[in-house]
Design an enzyme around this catalytic site. Structure first.
Site, PDB file in Angstrom:
ATOM      1  CE1 TYR A 167     -72.271 -59.309  81.876  1.00  0.00           C
ATOM      2  CE2 TYR A 167     -73.810 -61.105  82.273  1.00  0.00           C
ATOM      3  CZ  TYR A 167     -72.510 -60.650  82.129  1.00  0.00           C
ATOM      4  OH  TYR A 167     -71.460 -61.525  82.223  1.00  0.00           O
ATOM      5  CB  VAL A 200     -65.964 -67.733  86.886  1.00  0.00           C
ATOM      6  CG1 VAL A 200     -64.469 -67.988  87.067  1.00  0.00           C
ATOM      7  CG2 VAL A 200     -66.462 -68.361  85.585  1.00  0.00           C
TER       8      VAL A 200
END
Length: 260
Positions: A167, A200
């Site tokens: 990632y 987030v």
């Protein structure tokens, strides 16, 4: 406690402008869809989750928007389907003037568990589609006199988060991709920027990853005391799509509360 406001800037240049968001069915992507629809843009979005996408359109319909979003269910790793989906959206919204490459998958993976197949799959879902989505809209933007592309990166590779090797490789590559696209597309007044969120508070992140230990780490790392909300990212994306940022390109814009 977060200090929240419900009053944010309007961007007249986005009214009636066609914008496409990938991974728009939930999380940050859904917040971007809602923000841009609220600003009067002609929004199209794609997502692999057909139910989530349909539910978002239904929810936005209740707000009587200027334009109801156009949704296409597809897998962005299927590049043929992605290209066809972009064309299908443009048939309803008109030529795309804004693109938000948001789709991603941050499923954790230990080094020993990664195979050549899973490595390639991680790059497909987190990096490859950003280039090919940009390729699919570039001619329409050029014909329209310009446009704006926002690539969603991440601060994760800068702080070296673990169990995310594939990632973070993809996310670091997005910054290089942003610079390359900005240079090549700039003569046609197509701007390309990268947004790098921190942690987030989306439904997925809270459900899968937000432990008391991680929350303590976030608060210790950030300069600001509040957790980042999806709307905080959407506000910056709206600015970068609007003409207000007309001389901003090849930039990396963090939304991380100062966590570096």
């Amino acid at each position: 406690m977060s200090a929240q406001t419900t009053e944010f800037a309007s961007f007249p240049s986005l009214v009636d402008r066609a914008v496409l968001i990938t991974g728009g069915g939930s999380g940050i992507g859904a917040a971007i869809v809602q923000r841009l629809t609220g600003l009067g843009a002609r929004v199209g979005f794609v997502d692999i989750d057909a139910a989530a996408g349909a539910a978002l359109v239904a929810a936005i319909a209740q707000t009587a928007p200027r334009h109801l979003p156009v949704f296409r269910a597809l897998d962005i790793t299927d590049l043929g389907a992605l290209k066809a989906g972009v064309a299908g959206v443009m048939e309803q919204t008109g030529p795309i003037r804004g693109l938000v490459n948001n789709a991603a998958n941050d499923t954790r993976h230990a080094i020993g568990e990664v195979t050549p197949q899973s490595w390639r799959a991680a790059l497909q879902v987190n990096l490859d589609h950003q280039f090919f989505a940009a390729q699919a809209v570039a001619d329409a933007m050029k014909s329209a006199g310009g446009g704006a592309i926002v690539n969603m990166g991440s601060m994760s590779w800068r702080v070296g988060l673990d169990n995310l090797s594939a990632y973070v490789t993809a996310k670091s590559g997005i910054e290089g991709l942003t610079n390359g696209l900005a240079r090549e597309l700039g003569p046609d007044r197509i701007r390309v920027n990268c947004v790098t969120p921190g942690f987030v508070r989306t439904e997925r992140q809270v459900k899968l990853w937000l432990t008391p230990e991680l929350e303590r780490e976030i608060h210790a790392g950030q300069c600001l005391p509040d957790l980042i909300e999806p709307e905080d990212v959407a506000n910056l994306v709206a600015f970068l799509l609007a003409d207000d940022s007309r001389m901003c390109t090849s930039g990396v814009f963090p939304v991380n509360g100062g966590w570096i």
